[in-house]
Design a protein around this motif. Sequence first.
Motif, PDB file in Angstrom:
ATOM      1  N   VAL A 199      -1.804   7.338  -7.788  1.00  0.00           N
ATOM      2  CA  VAL A 199      -2.738   6.609  -8.448  1.00  0.00           C
ATOM      3  C   VAL A 199      -2.064   6.358 -10.047  1.00  0.00           C
ATOM      4  CG1 VAL A 199      -4.723   6.821 -10.019  1.00  0.00           C
ATOM      5  CG2 VAL A 199      -4.845   7.472  -7.593  1.00  0.00           C
TER       6      VAL A 199
ATOM      7  N   GLN B  64      -7.976   5.178  -2.589  1.00  0.00           N
ATOM      8  CA  GLN B  64      -9.232   3.795  -2.605  1.00  0.00           C
ATOM      9  C   GLN B  64      -9.471   3.526  -1.098  1.00  0.00           C
ATOM     10  OE1 GLN B  64      -5.984   2.625  -4.948  1.00  0.00           O
ATOM     11  NE2 GLN B  64      -7.192   1.112  -6.208  1.00  0.00           N
ATOM     12  N   LYS B  65      -8.584   4.031  -0.310  1.00  0.00           N
ATOM     13  CA  LYS B  65      -9.045   3.676   0.976  1.00  0.00           C
ATOM     14  C   LYS B  65      -8.578   4.912   1.812  1.00  0.00           C
ATOM     15  CE  LYS B  65      -7.048  -1.046   1.359  1.00  0.00           C
ATOM     16  NZ  LYS B  65      -6.242  -1.760   2.001  1.00  0.00           N
TER      17      LYS B  65
ATOM     18  N   GLY C 135     -14.796   4.620  -2.283  1.00  0.00           N
ATOM     19  CA  GLY C 135     -13.531   4.331  -1.437  1.00  0.00           C
ATOM     20  C   GLY C 135     -13.960   3.485  -0.052  1.00  0.00           C
ATOM     21  N   GLU C 136     -12.637   2.785   0.363  1.00  0.00           N
ATOM     22  CA  GLU C 136     -13.265   2.169   1.732  1.00  0.00           C
ATOM     23  C   GLU C 136     -12.943   3.158   2.894  1.00  0.00           C
ATOM     24  OE1 GLU C 136     -11.618  -1.712   3.920  1.00  0.00           O
ATOM     25  OE2 GLU C 136     -10.888  -1.407   1.994  1.00  0.00           O
TER      26      GLU C 136
ATOM     27  N   ASP D  64       0.973  -1.170   0.111  1.00  0.00           N
ATOM     28  CA  ASP D  64      -0.227   0.019   0.009  1.00  0.00           C
ATOM     29  C   ASP D  64       1.059   1.424  -0.001  1.00  0.00           C
ATOM     30  OD1 ASP D  64      -2.335  -1.548  -0.190  1.00  0.00           O
ATOM     31  OD2 ASP D  64      -2.768  -1.052   1.797  1.00  0.00           O
TER      32      ASP D  64
ATOM     33  N   SER E   6      -1.024  -2.291  -5.793  1.00  0.00           N
ATOM     34  CA  SER E   6      -1.056  -1.387  -4.598  1.00  0.00           C
ATOM     35  C   SER E   6      -2.411  -0.619  -4.411  1.00  0.00           C
ATOM     36  CB  SER E   6      -0.055  -0.439  -4.574  1.00  0.00           C
ATOM     37  OG  SER E   6       1.277  -1.064  -4.967  1.00  0.00           O
ATOM     38  N   SER E   7      -2.776  -0.367  -3.422  1.00  0.00           N
ATOM     39  CA  SER E   7      -3.920   0.391  -2.975  1.00  0.00           C
ATOM     40  C   SER E   7      -3.379   1.902  -2.577  1.00  0.00           C
ATOM     41  CB  SER E   7      -4.513  -0.022  -1.851  1.00  0.00           C
ATOM     42  OG  SER E   7      -5.449  -1.100  -2.138  1.00  0.00           O
ATOM     43  N   VAL E   8      -4.106   3.018  -3.199  1.00  0.00           N
ATOM     44  CA  VAL E   8      -3.529   4.326  -2.595  1.00  0.00           C
ATOM     45  C   VAL E   8      -4.408   4.837  -1.694  1.00  0.00           C
ATOM     46  CG1 VAL E   8      -3.412   6.769  -3.530  1.00  0.00           C
ATOM     47  CG2 VAL E   8      -2.709   4.730  -5.075  1.00  0.00           C
ATOM     48  N   CYS E   9      -3.770   4.988  -0.606  1.00  0.00           N
ATOM     49  CA  CYS E   9      -4.678   5.245   0.512  1.00  0.00           C
ATOM     50  C   CYS E   9      -4.242   6.689   1.180  1.00  0.00           C
ATOM     51  CB  CYS E   9      -4.197   4.169   1.681  1.00  0.00           C
ATOM     52  SG  CYS E   9      -4.301   2.510   1.226  1.00  0.00           S
TER      53      CYS E   9
ATOM     54  N   TRP F  25       0.692   5.006   1.120  1.00  0.00           N
ATOM     55  CA  TRP F  25      -0.200   5.804   2.046  1.00  0.00           C
ATOM     56  C   TRP F  25       0.262   7.301   1.712  1.00  0.00           C
ATOM     57  CZ3 TRP F  25      -0.482   4.282   7.965  1.00  0.00           C
ATOM     58  CH2 TRP F  25      -1.176   3.169   7.820  1.00  0.00           C
TER      59      TRP F  25
ATOM     60  N   SER G  12      -0.978   2.281 -10.356  1.00  0.00           N
ATOM     61  CA  SER G  12      -2.306   1.602 -10.867  1.00  0.00           C
ATOM     62  C   SER G  12      -2.044   0.227 -11.388  1.00  0.00           C
ATOM     63  CB  SER G  12      -3.027   2.589 -11.785  1.00  0.00           C
ATOM     64  OG  SER G  12      -2.006   2.942 -12.906  1.00  0.00           O
TER      65      SER G  12
END
Length: 332
Positions: A30, A62-63, A177-178, A6, A38-41, A8, A34
């Motif tokens: 992003v 995304q989170k 998003g979460e 991830d 990975s998640s962009v948080c 951050w 992408s």
Amino acid sequence: MNSNKDIWVFGDYRNYFQNRVTLQILARAVDLFSTTGSSVCAVVFGRDVDEYVAEYIAHGAQKVYVMDDPALNTYSIETYSWLMSHLVKLYKPETLLVGATRFGQEIAPRVAKKLKTGLTADCIDLELDEKGRLVQIAPSFGGNLIAKIITPVQRPQMATIRPGTFQELPHDYDAKGEVICLPVPEDLPKDAIRLITSERRPSEKQKIEDADIVICGGRGMGSKGKFKKLFELAELMNAEVGATRPVVYSEWASHDSLVGQAGKNIKPKILLSFGISGAIQHTSALMGADFIIAVNKNPNATMMKMADLAIVADANQMCLGIIKAIKEKIRT
Ligand SMILES: Cc1cc2nc3c(=O)[nH]c(=O)nc-3n(C[C@H](O)[C@H](O)[C@H](O)COP(=O)(O)OP(=O)(O)OC[C@H]3O[C@@H](n4cnc5c(N)ncnc54)[C@H](O)[C@@H]3O)c2cc1C
């Protein structure tokens, strides 16, 4: 530290909406990550931060990890840097990016030290190398060299990024998003510094005498709290705030902002006048204004008569309405 993938981004929302650096970093993250899985948080600490959480999601997060608690109402470097390093140890992101604002410049090195990882300050670009590592590009040796720096071993990879380096993504009203709401840890160390009071000072970028746009407020604004909104409007419009004598005497604004016979003369291109009757001691200092917009409940007030555009309305409501409209405009 074994890390997940991830990315951050520290939610630096102070001076938002002008300060867009978090959105700019989200956009770059992003773009870069992408295809890497990975998640962009975004990570947000504070009190009543829903508005920023929604903004970050609308701009690519995304989170969002959120700690929203009265204990975090006021910013404290000790608390925020402890929390950030605590969460990084818990969730083990691969990368932590922070805007190189005064705030970011203060918090990022402290977090890096607590995590025993490297930090590249003031990056002007970010790339990925063939191994998927973050290449942190920053001026070095007094700007004579552009260095490409990687963090080969330690995690997270950390960098601060100069505001204005990247272009933010357009506001996406449909973005989902979460949101991960986290409690304040019970072992949060007690802050050694106790904040007694704080007040936002109006911007000192320009003098009111030279400002192109001046927003003057009078007793009709109603209270110190409502008057403060004029400073927010001024930030959005790159304007200066002026005040009448009763306002200054009530300590809603400093003496520096007094406009009139006992204060300053102004000559703005646009003057917005909120809740001001228009006594001669005030208006004598406005003669150089090109265009005057007055807001008053009383259409017969002298200020309304001398205005180019007179709006009969509640001054505070009108101020809030303009702030809302400008923020909407910035979002689109
Ligand atoms: C020697 C001397 C020097 C002075 N020097 C200065 C000076 O340098 N600068 C200065 O400003 N004054 C100065 N004054 C004071 C001046 O005479 C006025 O008293 C002052 O300008 C009035 O301020 P004001 O318009 O905020 O308040 P008010 O005169 O009380 O006017 C308030 C206005 O707000 C409107 N209003 C009320 N509620 C609302 C609402 N909810 N929404 C919209 N409108 C609303 C009212 O209709 C009214 O028009 C001086 C006075 C003296 C005697």
